[in-house]
Design a protein around this motif. Structure first.
Motif, mmCIF file in Angstrom:
data_model
loop_
_atom_site.group_PDB
_atom_site.id
_atom_site.type_symbol
_atom_site.label_atom_id
_atom_site.label_comp_id
_atom_site.label_asym_id
_atom_site.label_seq_id
_atom_site.Cartn_x
_atom_site.Cartn_y
_atom_site.Cartn_z
ATOM 1 N N THR A 1 6.865 -8.285 -20.678
ATOM 2 C CA THR A 1 6.570 -8.027 -19.274
ATOM 3 C C THR A 1 7.673 -8.571 -18.374
ATOM 4 N N ALA A 2 8.108 -9.800 -18.628
ATOM 5 C CA ALA A 2 9.150 -10.416 -17.803
ATOM 6 C C ALA A 2 10.467 -9.662 -17.925
ATOM 7 N N LEU A 3 10.869 -9.310 -19.147
ATOM 8 C CA LEU A 3 12.120 -8.574 -19.331
ATOM 9 C C LEU A 3 12.055 -7.190 -18.707
ATOM 10 N N SER A 4 10.923 -6.528 -18.818
ATOM 11 C CA SER A 4 10.768 -5.198 -18.221
ATOM 12 C C SER A 4 10.857 -5.268 -16.700
ATOM 13 N N LEU A 5 10.246 -6.284 -16.123
ATOM 14 C CA LEU A 5 10.306 -6.445 -14.671
ATOM 15 C C LEU A 5 11.730 -6.742 -14.217
ATOM 16 N N LEU A 6 12.411 -7.648 -14.912
ATOM 17 C CA LEU A 6 13.799 -7.962 -14.565
ATOM 18 C C LEU A 6 14.710 -6.745 -14.730
ATOM 19 N N GLY A 7 14.514 -6.011 -15.804
ATOM 20 C CA GLY A 7 15.319 -4.809 -16.019
ATOM 21 C C GLY A 7 15.080 -3.759 -14.953
ATOM 22 N N SER A 8 13.829 -3.546 -14.582
ATOM 23 C CA SER A 8 13.504 -2.579 -13.529
ATOM 24 C C SER A 8 14.117 -2.981 -12.196
ATOM 25 N N LEU A 9 13.997 -4.251 -11.865
ATOM 26 C CA LEU A 9 14.590 -4.728 -10.613
ATOM 27 C C LEU A 9 16.106 -4.602 -10.644
ATOM 28 N N GLY A 10 16.705 -4.891 -11.776
ATOM 29 C CA GLY A 10 18.153 -4.778 -11.906
ATOM 30 C C GLY A 10 18.662 -3.355 -11.783
#
Length: 122
Positions: free
Chosen positions: A51-60
């Protein structure tokens, strides 16, 4: 090429925001139960990490478009999502979830192309 990359980034961003919802905010209780039986207490930590990596990737992928700066962030976010999908392929293979392997392969290809496109082509 720039427009095509932004379209792919938008698709990836929306998909990984749906991963944030399906794996973190509202995980399927039946799948979580099966995962806990197979992987033990590691399941909840893994879901949180995904979840954290997906959120960071989406924001990036999305933030540079909206704030018109930090463009260096896009290829790194795309590379993160590509590596994450390679790991997902291995995970889904170990769980014998064939349909999800194809989704992960397509998402890997899109993310890898985005990373390559932003580092080399753009």
């Amino acid at each position: 090429m720039d427009v095509a990359l932004w379209i792919i980034q938008a698709i990836l961003c929306l998909k990984f925001l749906s991963v944030v919802i399906s794996h973190g905010i509202r995980p399927d209780p039946e799948k979580t139960k099966r995962g806990t039986q197979k992987w033990g207490g590691f399941t909840h930590a893994l879901l949180g990490f995904i979840t954290a990596l997906s959120l960071l990737g989406s924001l990036g992928l999305a933030l540079p478009f909206f704030i018109r700066s930090l463009t260096w962030l896009v290829p790194w976010a795309a590379a993160l999502l590509a590596v994450m999908n390679l790991a997902a392929i291995g995970f889904h293979l170990s769980c014998r979830e064939t349909p999800k392997i194809w989704v992960s392969l397509i998402l890997f290809a899109l993310a890898a192309f985005t990373a390559y496109g932003r580092w080399v082509l753009a």
